[in-house]
Design a protein around this motif. Structure first.
Motif, PDB file in Angstrom:
ATOM      1  N   ALA A  26     136.252  -3.302   5.498  1.00 46.56           N
ATOM      2  CA  ALA A  26     137.314  -4.298   5.328  1.00 46.56           C
ATOM      3  C   ALA A  26     137.877  -4.811   6.640  1.00 46.56           C
ATOM      4  O   ALA A  26     138.328  -5.958   6.720  1.00 46.56           O
ATOM      5  N   ASN A  27     137.874  -4.001   7.695  1.00 49.50           N
ATOM      6  CA  ASN A  27     138.522  -4.378   8.944  1.00 49.50           C
ATOM      7  C   ASN A  27     137.543  -4.736  10.054  1.00 49.50           C
ATOM      8  O   ASN A  27     137.924  -4.798  11.224  1.00 49.50           O
ATOM      9  N   LEU A  28     136.298  -4.965   9.719  1.00 46.68           N
ATOM     10  CA  LEU A  28     135.343  -5.371  10.740  1.00 46.68           C
ATOM     11  C   LEU A  28     135.638  -6.811  11.172  1.00 46.68           C
ATOM     12  O   LEU A  28     135.851  -7.689  10.323  1.00 46.68           O
ATOM     13  N   PRO A  29     135.666  -7.062  12.468  1.00 48.46           N
ATOM     14  CA  PRO A  29     135.832  -8.450  12.927  1.00 48.46           C
ATOM     15  C   PRO A  29     134.727  -9.333  12.357  1.00 48.46           C
ATOM     16  O   PRO A  29     133.605  -8.876  12.109  1.00 48.46           O
ATOM     17  N   PHE A  30     135.049 -10.593  12.151  1.00 51.54           N
ATOM     18  CA  PHE A  30     134.100 -11.515  11.520  1.00 51.54           C
ATOM     19  C   PHE A  30     132.777 -11.562  12.275  1.00 51.54           C
ATOM     20  O   PHE A  30     131.700 -11.541  11.675  1.00 51.54           O
ATOM     21  N   GLU A  31     132.851 -11.613  13.613  1.00 59.27           N
ATOM     22  CA  GLU A  31     131.642 -11.720  14.409  1.00 59.27           C
ATOM     23  C   GLU A  31     130.779 -10.472  14.275  1.00 59.27           C
ATOM     24  O   GLU A  31     129.549 -10.559  14.174  1.00 59.27           O
ATOM     25  N   TYR A  69     123.169   4.649  14.781  1.00 60.45           N
ATOM     26  CA  TYR A  69     124.463   4.146  15.251  1.00 60.45           C
ATOM     27  C   TYR A  69     125.516   4.418  14.179  1.00 60.45           C
ATOM     28  O   TYR A  69     125.242   4.295  12.974  1.00 60.45           O
ATOM     29  N   LEU A  70     126.706   4.765  14.611  1.00 56.68           N
ATOM     30  CA  LEU A  70     127.820   5.032  13.698  1.00 56.68           C
ATOM     31  C   LEU A  70     128.903   3.988  13.930  1.00 56.68           C
ATOM     32  O   LEU A  70     129.325   3.756  15.071  1.00 56.68           O
ATOM     33  N   LEU A  71     129.360   3.380  12.842  1.00 58.50           N
ATOM     34  CA  LEU A  71     130.357   2.311  12.949  1.00 58.50           C
ATOM     35  C   LEU A  71     131.445   2.529  11.907  1.00 58.50           C
ATOM     36  O   LEU A  71     131.160   2.677  10.716  1.00 58.50           O
ATOM     37  N   CYS A  72     132.684   2.541  12.365  1.00 62.95           N
ATOM     38  CA  CYS A  72     133.834   2.684  11.471  1.00 62.95           C
ATOM     39  C   CYS A  72     134.455   1.302  11.285  1.00 62.95           C
ATOM     40  O   CYS A  72     134.933   0.696  12.254  1.00 62.95           O
ATOM     41  N   GLU A 123     128.061  -6.587  20.372  1.00 66.78           N
ATOM     42  CA  GLU A 123     126.867  -6.785  21.179  1.00 66.78           C
ATOM     43  C   GLU A 123     125.731  -5.875  20.731  1.00 66.78           C
ATOM     44  O   GLU A 123     124.562  -6.278  20.700  1.00 66.78           O
ATOM     45  N   THR A 124     126.064  -4.645  20.384  1.00 59.43           N
ATOM     46  CA  THR A 124     125.026  -3.716  19.915  1.00 59.43           C
ATOM     47  C   THR A 124     124.447  -4.180  18.586  1.00 59.43           C
ATOM     48  O   THR A 124     123.224  -4.137  18.380  1.00 59.43           O
ATOM     49  N   LEU A 125     125.319  -4.637  17.692  1.00 59.20           N
ATOM     50  CA  LEU A 125     124.847  -5.094  16.386  1.00 59.20           C
ATOM     51  C   LEU A 125     123.909  -6.293  16.520  1.00 59.20           C
ATOM     52  O   LEU A 125     122.945  -6.433  15.762  1.00 59.20           O
ATOM     53  N   GLU A 166     123.117 -10.042   9.752  1.00 62.67           N
ATOM     54  CA  GLU A 166     121.865 -10.584  10.286  1.00 62.67           C
ATOM     55  C   GLU A 166     120.871  -9.464  10.610  1.00 62.67           C
ATOM     56  O   GLU A 166     119.664  -9.599  10.364  1.00 62.67           O
ATOM     57  N   ALA A 167     121.393  -8.353  11.156  1.00 60.76           N
ATOM     58  CA  ALA A 167     120.509  -7.229  11.488  1.00 60.76           C
ATOM     59  C   ALA A 167     119.887  -6.637  10.231  1.00 60.76           C
ATOM     60  O   ALA A 167     118.680  -6.345  10.191  1.00 60.76           O
TER      61      ALA A 167
END
Length: 726
Positions: free
Chosen positions: A456-461, A402-405, A439-441, A468-469
């Protein structure tokens, strides 16, 4: 044999007292040195390479002039009928003497690898094979020239000119299909009679019995032909030994056939040899693996190196019991049905330039499954491409990542090349967006893998779900840092606030220092001012873009941009290091709001007295299921464009990302295959510009002044001794 030895010594003495011999040796040294150091741009930043092929390939070029001059010197001995030796002994003695004279400057040039080793790593295997190939080439070249001098014995100039012309022909004839359309038979003949074509394997570090026996056969053939010419000139009958010699030549010829040969890759990286990791996988196959190589005949003519692909596939097929290989001429309709698209290659034919559609594809079939390598032109990554596909066929497991920016940018805009690159390396890349990320995370398991670019800009959730993952065992690669840079314009740097993932990584053993690392090993920026005819350019080293040199975890090196040093503890282990001449820049807010000085023209190029002492800093580390590099723009498409050349891209960072993802998955052996295909040839040993310039001057002085003077001094010494004994 005493007569052969006496004539050999006499011929050598004639060389030692001949100025042309020394001129020939000096020309060989100067020309081959020029081709390596200047024509191949050895001293140009970013272009210099320790690959010795430019040197090895230069010797046959200068031999077009030097070898005929060597043959000219022994012409009187070749035609002197008063010498009481048989024609065979005469030709053999003079051939050996000419070969010894040919080898003289090459022995002196053996110092070149030592010179190059001061700048970078030299492949000893390539060095040994290359010089061995040059000696074989020289033996064939001198026997050819002596044959022409024997045939045209009534003239001096004619055989001299013909020798040069024929040597030029046998050096370049294999290139004929590149500019003129030739049939399969003519192309085959051009390759078989070309001296340079057979030398190619030696220059790569490969000992190929077919090339060896080719040179031996050619040399014996010309010795035999010279003897025939000599006896014909003297009116003698054919002696009995001729039949034995002919039989020997036939044996050598049969040994050089395609069905009976050995091929040993003695280069350091074994790029042309199947690794033990691949052999282990292939030996465990339960079913038949069928490999089909489709290649256009035009491509074989245009790119002779594709023959290396066929050779490697043969070796790969022999590494397992249940593997079959088929070499098949490309059929457009059949390949289109398999989903293979042709590639257009530019081809110049005389005064006309045209684009030719060619195919070079590999089909792998295992049981009822199949996969493709759609286009391949070299063996650079061939073993990795083959083995990772075979592994996928056997295990039926996907390498999903998975790729996450997470820095407020987008994968489609700022990390454009990541997904295609990973796909080409055998991964199935799935991009997460703002709507699907959380949801994927939350659903990630220890079997999953994720690559995160910026945090830095990832939402808290989403950040909490990612933490946790990872705590549960999900493999994660983080390219992040405490500081944000406006990379599109003035490089203004600010610090991210409330980046919870940095605190999380700190708790895992990865502590980011409140600083940016600078290094004397850095990228040279070319800055432009003005437009059109008034444009001016200036190149300045930019220490905030650190060029990481060859090291254990990055065989080709890498480049990091505005990276923060890492302080490690716990189980975190360092991976990538700066040089020991690096230093740090601490935050110092300026009027424009930037925390750091980033102007390339204002930055000091070395650590100042007010700064901390120079030293080595860590910029990447790994711990269990986490890999971190302290640069969120490490695989940014914009930064890749900055450091890439006009004709080729710099994708070393992407290879490092791929390697880390494989290692996190437990596929370290497969990762090593990717590095195997990339031998270290950069000039990484000398970092200081002042030291590099000093080493460059010394190298030029040695090869362009000292060696020629040594040859001249040897000539002077011979002349002095000769006068004393006169």
């Amino acid at each position: 044999m005493s007569k052969v030895k006496a004539l050999y010594k006499s011929a050598l003495f004639s060389y030692l007292i001949d100025p042309l011999f020394y001129v020939s040796a000096i020309l060989t040294i100067l020309f081959s040195s020029f081709r390596f150091f200047f024509a191949s741009k050895f001293f140009v930043a970013g272009l210099g390479s320790t690959d010795l092929r430019p040197f090895f390939n230069a010797v046959p070029y200068i031999s077009i002039l030097s070898v005929p001059l060597l043959a000219l010197r022994v012409r009187p001995l070749l035609l002197d009928d008063s010498i009481p030796v048989s024609p065979f002994k005469r030709v053999l003695s003079l051939s050996l003497a000419s070969f010894t004279s040919f080898a003289f400057p090459l022995v002196l040039m053996a110092i070149l690898p030592l010179t190059v080793s001061r700048f970078g790593s030299v492949d000893a295997g390539q060095c040994i094979a290359g010089f061995f190939g040059l000696f074989l080439y020289g033996l064939s070249a001198v026997t050819l020239s002596l044959f022409l001098f024997e045939v045209f014995f009534r003239s001096t100039a004619l055989p001299l000119i013909l020798s040069a012309l024929v040597l030029a022909l046998v050096n370049f004839v294999h290139l004929l299909p590149l500019s003129v359309k030739t049939g399969a038979i003519l192309t085959f003949l051009c390759q078989k009679i070309s001296f340079a074509w057979h030398f190619d394997s030696f220059a790569k570090g490969i000992l190929d019995s077919r090339a060896f026996f080719y040179y031996i056969f050619v040399s014996l053939a010309f010795v035999l032909l010279s003897v025939c010419g000599e006896e014909n000139r003297l009116g003698k009958k054919t002696p009995a030994y001729r039949f034995a010699l002919c039989a020997s030549i036939l044996v050598f010829l049969s040994l050089s056939s395609a069905n009976l040969y050995f091929r040993a890759d003695i280069s350091k990286n074994k790029q042309f040899t199947v690794s033990e990791a691949s052999k282990k996988l292939l030996s465990e196959l339960d079913g038949n693996l069928r490999i089909t190589y489709f290649r256009s005949s035009e491509l074989k003519n245009l790119y002779p190196q594709t023959e290396d692909i066929a050779e490697y596939l043969r070796d790969y097929a022999e590494a397992g019991k249940n593997i079959s290989l088929t070499l098949e001429k490309a059929d457009e309709e059949k390949l289109k049905a398999l989903g293979i698209q042709g590639q257009q290659i530019r081809h110049e034919n005389g005064t006309k330039t045209e684009f030719v559609t060619v195919y070079s594809a590999i089909l792998l079939q295992y049981l009822e499954k199949s996969t493709l390598i759609p286009f391949v032109l070299s063996t650079n990554t061939l073993e990795y491409d083959l083995t990772q596909r075979v592994q996928s066929l056997v295990t039926e497991k996907e390498r999903k990542v998975y790729l996450l920016c997470g820095n407020g940018r987008s994968l489609e805009g700022s990390y454009l090349y990541v997904a295609p690159w990973l796909t080409s390396r055998g991964f199935k890349a799935e991009e997460l967006n703002d709507f699907t990320a959380t949801e994927t995370l939350k659903s990630l398991t220890p079997d999953d893998e994720i690559a995160v670019f910026g945090t830095a800009n990832l939402p808290f959730e989403a950040a909490l779900a990612l933490e946790e993952a990872v705590n549960k065992g999900t493999k994660a690669f983080f390219a992040t840092s405490p500081f944000h840079t406006t990379i599109e314009d003035e490089w203004k740097i600010s610090k991210a606030q409330n980046d919870s993932l940095l605190s999380f990584l700190n708790g895992k053993g990865f502590a980011f220092e409140n600083a940016l690392v600078e290094d004397i090993s850095c990228y040279p920026l070319t800055m432009e001012s003005g437009e059109g005819a008034t444009a001016e350019y200036a190149t300045v080293n930019y220490p905030l873009w650190v060029v990481l040199q060859n090291q254990k975890e990055a065989k080709q090196g890498a480049t990091v941009f505005w990276a923060s040093p890492l302080s490690l503890y716990g189980e975190a282990e360092p991976l990538l290091f700066t040089t020991n001449l690096a230093w740090t820049q601490k935050p110092a807010p300026s009027d424009d709001g930037s925390l750091f000085l980033t102007n390339p023209f204002l930055l000091p190029k070395t650590a100042s007295a007010s700064e901390s002492e120079t030293g080595t800093f860590v910029v990447s580390a790994r711990s269990k299921n986490i890999s971190v590099i302290s640069d969120q723009f490490f695989v940014s498409s914009l930064m890749t464009g900055f450091i890439s050349g006009e004709s080729s891209g710099d994708f070393r960072n992407y290879d490092y990302l791929t390697k880390e993802l494989l290692i996190l998955r437990g596929e370290g052996e497969l990762a090593s295959l990717m590095e195997k295909a990339a031998p270290q040839t950069t000039l990484y040993k000398i970092i200081s510009e002042e030291e590099f310039n000093s080493a460059r001057i010394q190298a030029n002085a040695l090869h362009f002044v000292a060696l020629p003077l040594l040859v001249a001094a040897f000539f002077a010494l011979v002349m002095i001794k000769r006068r004393k004994h006169a």
